[in-house]
Design a protein around this motif. Structure first.
Motif, PDB file in Angstrom:
ATOM      1  N   VAL A 151      38.995  48.627  48.740  1.00 49.33           N
ATOM      2  CA  VAL A 151      39.573  48.540  47.396  1.00 49.33           C
ATOM      3  C   VAL A 151      38.722  47.635  46.508  1.00 49.33           C
ATOM      4  O   VAL A 151      38.416  47.968  45.358  1.00 49.33           O
ATOM      5  N   LEU A 152      38.318  46.472  47.044  1.00 46.27           N
ATOM      6  CA  LEU A 152      37.497  45.549  46.257  1.00 46.27           C
ATOM      7  C   LEU A 152      36.127  46.151  45.938  1.00 46.27           C
ATOM      8  O   LEU A 152      35.586  45.962  44.844  1.00 46.27           O
ATOM      9  N   LEU A 153      35.569  46.886  46.909  1.00 47.58           N
ATOM     10  CA  LEU A 153      34.279  47.535  46.658  1.00 47.58           C
ATOM     11  C   LEU A 153      34.420  48.587  45.555  1.00 47.58           C
ATOM     12  O   LEU A 153      33.573  48.687  44.653  1.00 47.58           O
ATOM     13  N   SER A 154      35.507  49.348  45.610  1.00 48.05           N
ATOM     14  CA  SER A 154      35.730  50.361  44.561  1.00 48.05           C
ATOM     15  C   SER A 154      35.959  49.697  43.205  1.00 48.05           C
ATOM     16  O   SER A 154      35.576  50.241  42.155  1.00 48.05           O
ATOM     17  N   THR A 155      36.569  48.504  43.211  1.00 44.72           N
ATOM     18  CA  THR A 155      36.778  47.759  41.968  1.00 44.72           C
ATOM     19  C   THR A 155      35.437  47.358  41.354  1.00 44.72           C
ATOM     20  O   THR A 155      35.248  47.426  40.121  1.00 44.72           O
ATOM     21  N   ILE A 156      34.510  46.919  42.208  1.00 45.40           N
ATOM     22  CA  ILE A 156      33.167  46.557  41.726  1.00 45.40           C
ATOM     23  C   ILE A 156      32.499  47.766  41.074  1.00 45.40           C
ATOM     24  O   ILE A 156      31.929  47.678  39.976  1.00 45.40           O
ATOM     25  N   TYR A 157      32.603  48.939  41.726  1.00 45.34           N
ATOM     26  CA  TYR A 157      32.002  50.159  41.163  1.00 45.34           C
ATOM     27  C   TYR A 157      32.680  50.542  39.843  1.00 45.34           C
ATOM     28  O   TYR A 157      32.023  50.977  38.887  1.00 45.34           O
ATOM     29  N   ALA A 158      34.009  50.347  39.780  1.00 50.04           N
ATOM     30  CA  ALA A 158      34.736  50.697  38.556  1.00 50.04           C
ATOM     31  C   ALA A 158      34.310  49.802  37.404  1.00 50.04           C
ATOM     32  O   ALA A 158      34.154  50.270  36.263  1.00 50.04           O
ATOM     33  N   LYS A 159      34.116  48.501  37.693  1.00 53.16           N
ATOM     34  CA  LYS A 159      33.679  47.578  36.635  1.00 53.16           C
ATOM     35  C   LYS A 159      32.287  47.942  36.122  1.00 53.16           C
ATOM     36  O   LYS A 159      31.952  47.691  34.961  1.00 53.16           O
TER      37      LYS A 159
END
Length: 716
Positions: free
Chosen positions: A551-559
């Motif tokens: 989830v945190l990795l996907s958050t980084i990609y989303a940002k």
């Protein structure tokens, strides 16, 4: 001859009268001035029977009769009297007889040495042993066994070593009684290398020496060796008793070795030992600690008469560890119904459960029972009470309970430090640590975990680093993985990500999952994409099923607006049936817990809740609240994003509390994941516009909101 003791011991009362029983003794038959052997043997047998059956009064009556009739007591009979008085618990009588003996032999001295030891007068046992040596007598293995046993009770391993040397010199070290007691002494004093050496050198070993070794290994923490010794004992065909089975099961319990425990259980059943209280208790404990509550309950039900507070406490603790709190309390109710009194371990487990669940009402009720059973001054119970109140948000109660502990040990100090840490009160943690050291209490590894955590949540970076680097140099504590993870968290929260990376690269071991998770979270918050990706990859390697890392990795990609990469991570989660941990909040009203999820419409009072929620939104917007829609990483319009943030679980719980609780009572909300930035901002405004204290406990710490401010100072 100089008496062994000059103490004035009154052997018989002045008004003592012999009973008619002794009038049946015939006049003595002498031959050449000597008592016939048959006469002495008969009297010795009578005295010996009184010794075995602990009939002190009859023994005294017989002795008095012999004195009144001027019976010439030979050394053979006098030694039996010494033994009788000692075994009946009146070693002072034995000492008086011993002091009046015109002649003593090895048996006389041995009787006094063993008599003092049997009656727990160990220093006198040592003294008698020394006097025997001065008198020129060479100690028997029984005398050695007695003084070595005294060393065990007194913890005098140095005296034990001297006795061992003397036994070697006299060629008695390998005698069964001496060797067994030496092995027992070394094992119980924690010197397992010496115990093992003595044990291996014994040409013959009885069950007692085997049991001593198993028990010694278990108590010294070498549980694998305890179980290996048990296996050797079984393979050598040595008889197994309840003590052996109990000791072996204790080792299984410590190792959570359920399969081995089942083998020991099987042996116990074959030997009919399952109904023994000690064995039953140990079985319940081993199954409970292994999480096999069904087997634990089956053993518990074998014989209701064998249930005691030990087995009840093990069962309760097992349910607590398995997070089956209702069943734990059900067992607690059952033990009270059956008239069993709870002990400090029972209360500790249940209070710990209340702390984990933040179940304040139940915790308060348990506290009242703790006071009722006079355990409120027990250091361990007080420590879990400190922790419970702290985890339930009542910091003042934690401090009050701690202050009432007469002499806090490191357990109580560590509990208070942990409470300050979880409330983000780093300066209070530092002051408490100073008080702890000034009180002469030595900090341990756990102490510094709490201290570093407190520094991390308060931004006290330099102070935290100072204590970390003083761990080994000043306090002699080798830093563990947990301490290194705390430093990673300390640097990461402060945004010092380059230093955190350098620290990771200098570590003597790879960071554990908590360390990488802390670094990943810091990288996400502070927008360091490259380091965040590295941390996520490392965390996924350690814990492939950890949805938080994905989830945190996907958050980084989303940002970064790298939506293809974002969808790729989510696809991996979907394909591996990995579910994102849903955020939820809960609040206790009266004796009931109310749980809410994001956009939760399931509560029976949903209409009133959402009306209150909308009213609050209007109020806080007028006070200056601006929703942070950048936090919603979804492709939707701003109004939809505001609505989504507005319906986060902690806000729903707060709205429900406001329509359900008296106005003057603080609102305490628990949340299973980190409180989001926008909710944190909104709750500050809510506390301002309604004039109410709100406490939120997320998965890492407490936030105390009042008058538009938070105790964390916006640093968490």
């Amino acid at each position: 001859m100089i008496p062994f003791s000059c103490r004035n011991v009154k052997l018989f009362p002045e008004n003592f009268i012999c009973t008619p029983f002794f009038m049946n003794f015939q006049p003595l038959r002498l031959f050449g001035g000597q008592i016939l052997k048959e006469e002495s043997t008969t009297l010795a047998q009578v005295i010996q029977s009184y010794a075995k059956t602990k009939q002190l009064n009859k023994g005294k009556e017989l002795h008095a009769h012999l004195l009144r009739t001027h019976y010439p007591l030979c050394i053979f009979l006098t030694n039996h009297l010494l033994n009788m008085y000692s075994k009946c618990g009146h070693v002072d009588y034995a000492l008086k007889v011993f002091d009046q003996m015109p002649h003593r032999n090895l048996v006389s001295w041995t009787a006094m040495v063993t008599g003092f030891s049997q009656n727990l007068r160990f220093s006198e046992s040592f003294k008698a042993f020394s006097q025997m040596r001065i008198a020129g007598e060479s100690p028997t293995q029984f005398a050695f066994a007695s003084v070595i046993s005294a060393c065990v009770v007194l913890g005098s391993v140095e005296i034990g070593r001297q006795l061992h040397s003397l036994a070697l010199k006299l060629g008695l070290a390998c005698e069964l009684f001496v060797g067994s007691n030496l092995a027992d002494m070394y094992s119980k004093c924690g010197f397992m290398v010496e115990a093992c050496k003595v044990f291996e050198e014994m040409p013959s070993k009885d069950a007692v020496s085997w049991t001593s070794m198993i028990d010694g290994y278990a108590k010294s923490g070498d549980f694998e060796a305890a179980l290996l010794t048990y296996k050797r004992m079984v393979s050598d065909g040595i008889g197994i008793d309840k003590h052996v089975v109990s000791s072996a099961l204790s080792a299984c319990s410590a190792l959570e070795a359920c399969q081995f425990g089942k083998c020991v259980h099987s042996t116990g059943v074959k030997l009919g030992l399952e109904v023994e209280v000690a064995v039953g208790n140990a079985l319940v404990d081993v199954y409970s600690k292994s999480g096999d509550m069904e087997s634990a309950l089956n053993v518990f039900r074998v014989d209701p008469e064998c249930r005691n507070i030990v087995s009840y406490s093990s069962l309760i603790n097992g349910y607590v560890v398995m997070d089956k709190i209702e069943k734990a309390f059900s067992v607690f109710v059952d033990l009270q119904r059956r008239g069993a009194e709870p002990n400090q371990f029972t209360f500790s487990s249940l209070i710990k459960a209340c702390a984990n669940q933040a179940a304040l009402e139940q915790g308060i009720q348990l506290h009242a029972q703790v006071v009722k059973f006079n355990f409120d001054r027990d250091d361990f119970v007080s420590s879990v009470l400190v922790d419970m109140y702290g985890r339930c948000g009542l910091l003042d109660h934690s401090i009050q309970v701690f202050d009432e502990v007469p002499t806090p040990t490191e357990v109580a100090w560590n509990s208070l430090l942990s409470v300050f840490a979880v409330h983000g009160l780093g300066n209070d943690a530092l002051k408490t640590f100073s008080r702890m050291v000034q009180a002469g209490v030595k900090p341990n590894a756990i102490t510094f975990i709490s201290l570093l955590t407190g520094c991390s949540h308060s931004g006290l970076v330099e102070e935290g680093l100072k204590y970390f680097y003083s761990l080994e140099k000043t306090y002699g504590i080798v830093p563990r993985a947990g301490h290194y993870s705390c430093v990673i968290d300390l640097l990461g929260r402060a945004g010092r990500l380059e230093e955190a990376e350098e620290f990771i690269n200098s570590m003597p071991m790879q960071p554990n999952a908590f360390g990488w998770c802390s670094f990943l979270g810091a990288c996400t918050i502070h927008g360091d994409k490259e380091r965040g990706k590295l941390a996520a990859e490392k965390l996924i390697q350690l814990e492939p099923e950890n949805s938080g890392a994905h989830v945190l990795l996907s958050t980084i990609y989303a940002k970064e607006q790298k939506w293809e990469d974002f969808r790729g991570v989510r696809r991996i989660m979907r394909d591996s049936s990995m579910k994102k941990l849903p955020g939820y909040s809960w609040i206790d009203i009266g004796n009931k817990t109310h749980t809410f999820g994001a956009e939760d419409w399931s509560h029976p009072q949903k209409k009133e809740i959402y009306e209150k929620l909308d009213s609050l939104l209007d109020q806080i917007k007028k006070a200056g609240y601006v929703p942070n829609t950048d936090l919603v990483l979804r492709d939707m319009d701003d109004n939809s994003k505001v609505e989504l943030l507005h319906h986060h679980s902690e806000r729903i719980a707060i709205a429900f509390a406001m329509i359900s609780m008296p106005a003057g009572k603080p609102i305490i909300v628990k949340k299973n994941i980190r409180v989001c930035l926008d909710c944190h901002s909104a709750i500050k405004y809510i506390s301002l516009v309604v004039g109410r204290k709100i406490i939120v406990r997320d998965n890492t710490r407490f936030h105390h909101f009042a008058d538009g401010l938070c105790s964390c100072g916006d640093y968490w």
